[in-house]
Motif scaffolding. Structure first.
Motif, PDB file in Angstrom:
ATOM      1  N   ALA A  83       0.815  -1.176   0.415  1.00 28.23           N
ATOM      2  CA  ALA A  83       0.139   0.172  -0.058  1.00 28.23           C
ATOM      3  C   ALA A  83       1.078   1.316  -0.683  1.00 28.23           C
ATOM      4  CB  ALA A  83      -0.900   0.033   1.181  1.00 28.23           C
ATOM      5  N   ILE A  84       1.223   1.989   1.057  1.00 24.84           N
ATOM      6  CA  ILE A  84       3.220   2.559   1.077  1.00 24.84           C
ATOM      7  C   ILE A  84       3.369   2.630  -0.312  1.00 24.84           C
ATOM      8  CG2 ILE A  84       4.897   3.152   1.744  1.00 24.84           C
ATOM      9  CD1 ILE A  84       4.048   1.347   4.803  1.00 24.84           C
ATOM     10  N   GLY A  85       4.036   1.633  -1.119  1.00 29.36           N
ATOM     11  CA  GLY A  85       4.642   1.632  -2.215  1.00 29.36           C
ATOM     12  C   GLY A  85       3.552   2.084  -3.263  1.00 29.36           C
ATOM     13  N   HIS A  86       2.500   2.605  -3.450  1.00 27.81           N
ATOM     14  CA  HIS A  86       1.068   2.860  -3.943  1.00 27.81           C
ATOM     15  C   HIS A  86       0.570   4.418  -3.594  1.00 27.81           C
ATOM     16  CE1 HIS A  86       0.916   0.328  -7.353  1.00 27.81           C
ATOM     17  NE2 HIS A  86       0.599  -0.761  -6.196  1.00 27.81           N
ATOM     18  N   GLY A  87       1.851   4.325  -2.571  1.00 30.01           N
ATOM     19  CA  GLY A  87       1.129   6.210  -2.039  1.00 30.01           C
ATOM     20  C   GLY A  87      -0.026   6.093  -1.281  1.00 30.01           C
ATOM     21  N   TYR A  88      -0.719   4.835  -0.447  1.00 25.59           N
ATOM     22  CA  TYR A  88      -1.234   5.239   0.422  1.00 25.59           C
ATOM     23  C   TYR A  88      -0.458   5.205   2.196  1.00 25.59           C
ATOM     24  CZ  TYR A  88      -4.247   3.486  -3.150  1.00 25.59           C
ATOM     25  OH  TYR A  88      -5.225   2.938  -3.963  1.00 25.59           O
ATOM     26  N   LYS A  89      -1.490   5.715   2.582  1.00 31.34           N
ATOM     27  CA  LYS A  89      -0.839   6.049   4.410  1.00 31.34           C
ATOM     28  C   LYS A  89      -1.709   5.082   4.877  1.00 31.34           C
ATOM     29  CE  LYS A  89      -1.260  10.344   6.293  1.00 31.34           C
ATOM     30  NZ  LYS A  89      -1.437  11.208   7.187  1.00 31.34           N
ATOM     31  N   VAL A  90      -0.822   4.018   6.122  1.00 33.27           N
ATOM     32  CA  VAL A  90      -0.877   2.606   6.897  1.00 33.27           C
ATOM     33  C   VAL A  90      -0.286   3.063   7.992  1.00 33.27           C
ATOM     34  CG1 VAL A  90      -0.770   0.369   7.358  1.00 33.27           C
ATOM     35  CG2 VAL A  90      -0.820   1.342   4.696  1.00 33.27           C
ATOM     36  N   PHE A  91      -2.019   2.677   9.359  1.00 32.57           N
ATOM     37  CA  PHE A  91      -1.815   2.743  10.361  1.00 32.57           C
ATOM     38  C   PHE A  91      -2.130   1.106  11.041  1.00 32.57           C
ATOM     39  CE2 PHE A  91      -3.193   3.423  15.257  1.00 32.57           C
ATOM     40  CZ  PHE A  91      -2.473   4.396  15.238  1.00 32.57           C
ATOM     41  N   MET A  92      -1.078   1.126  11.501  1.00 38.05           N
ATOM     42  CA  MET A  92      -1.196  -0.142  12.788  1.00 38.05           C
ATOM     43  C   MET A  92      -0.749  -0.214  13.945  1.00 38.05           C
ATOM     44  SD  MET A  92       1.430  -3.824  13.182  1.00 38.05           S
ATOM     45  CE  MET A  92       1.061  -4.749  11.455  1.00 38.05           C
TER      46      MET A  92
ATOM     47  N   LYS B 285     -10.608   3.181  17.373  1.00 42.34           N
ATOM     48  CA  LYS B 285     -11.791   3.567  16.853  1.00 42.34           C
ATOM     49  C   LYS B 285     -11.414   5.275  15.698  1.00 42.34           C
ATOM     50  CE  LYS B 285     -14.483   3.286  20.279  1.00 42.34           C
ATOM     51  NZ  LYS B 285     -15.566   2.745  21.564  1.00 42.34           N
ATOM     52  N   LYS B 286     -11.401   5.590  16.495  1.00 49.31           N
ATOM     53  CA  LYS B 286     -10.859   7.466  16.498  1.00 49.31           C
ATOM     54  C   LYS B 286     -10.245   7.170  15.293  1.00 49.31           C
ATOM     55  CE  LYS B 286      -8.051  11.315  18.442  1.00 49.31           C
ATOM     56  NZ  LYS B 286      -6.937  12.192  16.956  1.00 49.31           N
ATOM     57  N   ILE B 287      -9.037   6.838  14.566  1.00 54.25           N
ATOM     58  CA  ILE B 287      -7.681   6.684  13.608  1.00 54.25           C
ATOM     59  C   ILE B 287      -8.931   6.076  12.760  1.00 54.25           C
ATOM     60  CG2 ILE B 287      -6.480   5.070  12.089  1.00 54.25           C
ATOM     61  CD1 ILE B 287      -4.902   7.602  14.321  1.00 54.25           C
TER      62      ILE B 287
ATOM     63  N   SER C 112     -19.057   1.107  10.781  1.00 52.27           N
ATOM     64  CA  SER C 112     -19.057   2.108  10.592  1.00 52.27           C
ATOM     65  C   SER C 112     -17.566   3.271   9.607  1.00 52.27           C
ATOM     66  CB  SER C 112     -19.956   3.369  11.643  1.00 52.27           C
ATOM     67  OG  SER C 112     -18.108   3.142  12.507  1.00 52.27           O
ATOM     68  N   LYS C 113     -17.242   2.422   9.582  1.00 54.23           N
ATOM     69  CA  LYS C 113     -15.476   2.661   8.791  1.00 54.23           C
ATOM     70  C   LYS C 113     -15.753   3.738   7.552  1.00 54.23           C
ATOM     71  CE  LYS C 113     -14.676  -0.494   5.886  1.00 54.23           C
ATOM     72  NZ  LYS C 113     -14.652   0.383   4.577  1.00 54.23           N
ATOM     73  N   PRO C 114     -14.597   4.371   7.175  1.00 51.44           N
ATOM     74  CA  PRO C 114     -15.227   5.460   6.430  1.00 51.44           C
ATOM     75  C   PRO C 114     -15.029   4.394   5.005  1.00 51.44           C
ATOM     76  CG  PRO C 114     -13.771   6.547   7.708  1.00 51.44           C
ATOM     77  CD  PRO C 114     -14.313   5.533   7.879  1.00 51.44           C
ATOM     78  N   GLY C 115     -16.263   4.791   3.632  1.00 49.25           N
ATOM     79  CA  GLY C 115     -15.061   3.544   2.619  1.00 49.25           C
ATOM     80  C   GLY C 115     -14.779   3.307   1.864  1.00 49.25           C
TER      81      GLY C 115
END
Length: 178
Positions: A32-41, A95-97, A131-134
């Protein structure tokens, strides 16, 4: 210039008794990062110096890893108040993230184990999924994924244990298992 977002974020579950659930989620993060996405673990029930923490800090600014656990193992039958507090705090962070939608991929590492150990309420996790964003891809890892989590998932990968070096007396190795 705005960042790309996923057109449709799904819910993935990596579960089972086999090794590789966290590793698979980190592979997805790298892609995902390779394609410019931001990741939170967010790592439930972990508080040690795992190799992925060092890698993210040194080389992957688009991968944020937060731990919400102690360095010791949780006693399934008698979790400490601190284990319960840290898991609850981790869930609130997760939940906040997820709700804010600023990360394209959110990995909730070992959340299935935290659920199995009754450290966090299942209904709270299910509500977060609903309730997660699409555009958010949500990954839930850990053995013993509850049936309700499985029903909410778009993809489930079951890791099956066939053999393990532990059976031959080989302990977890730095850089390989952690």
């Amino acid at each position: 210039m705005s960042r790309p977002h996923l057109e449709k974020g799904l819910v993935q579950v990596y579960t089972g008794n086999g090794k590789g659930k966290t590793t698979a989620s980190l592979g997805l993060a790298l892609r995902a990062i390779g394609h410019g996405y931001k990741v939170f673990m967010l790592q439930f029930m972990k508080g040690s110096d795992y190799g992925e923490l060092q890698t993210a800090e040194k080389f992957l600014p688009n991968l944020i890893i937060v731990q919400s656990g102690m360095e010791t193992f949780v006693d399934r039958d008698n979790p400490s108040p601190e284990d319960i507090r840290m898991a609850a705090q981790g869930l609130e962070t997760a939940k906040k993230i997820v709700r804010e939608g600023n990360y394209d991929v959110v990995i909730l590492d070992e959340i299935n184990v935290a659920l199995d150990y009754k450290l966090i309420p299942l209904e709270d996790v299910l509500e977060m999924i609903r309730s997660k964003p699409g555009h958010v891809e949500l990954i839930l890892t850990g053995r013993s994924a509850p049936e309700e989590i499985r029903q909410a998932a778009d993809l489930i990968t079951e890791m099956t244990l066939v053999n393990h070096p532990f059976y031959k007396g080989v302990d977890a190795r730095q850089g390989i298992e952690y």
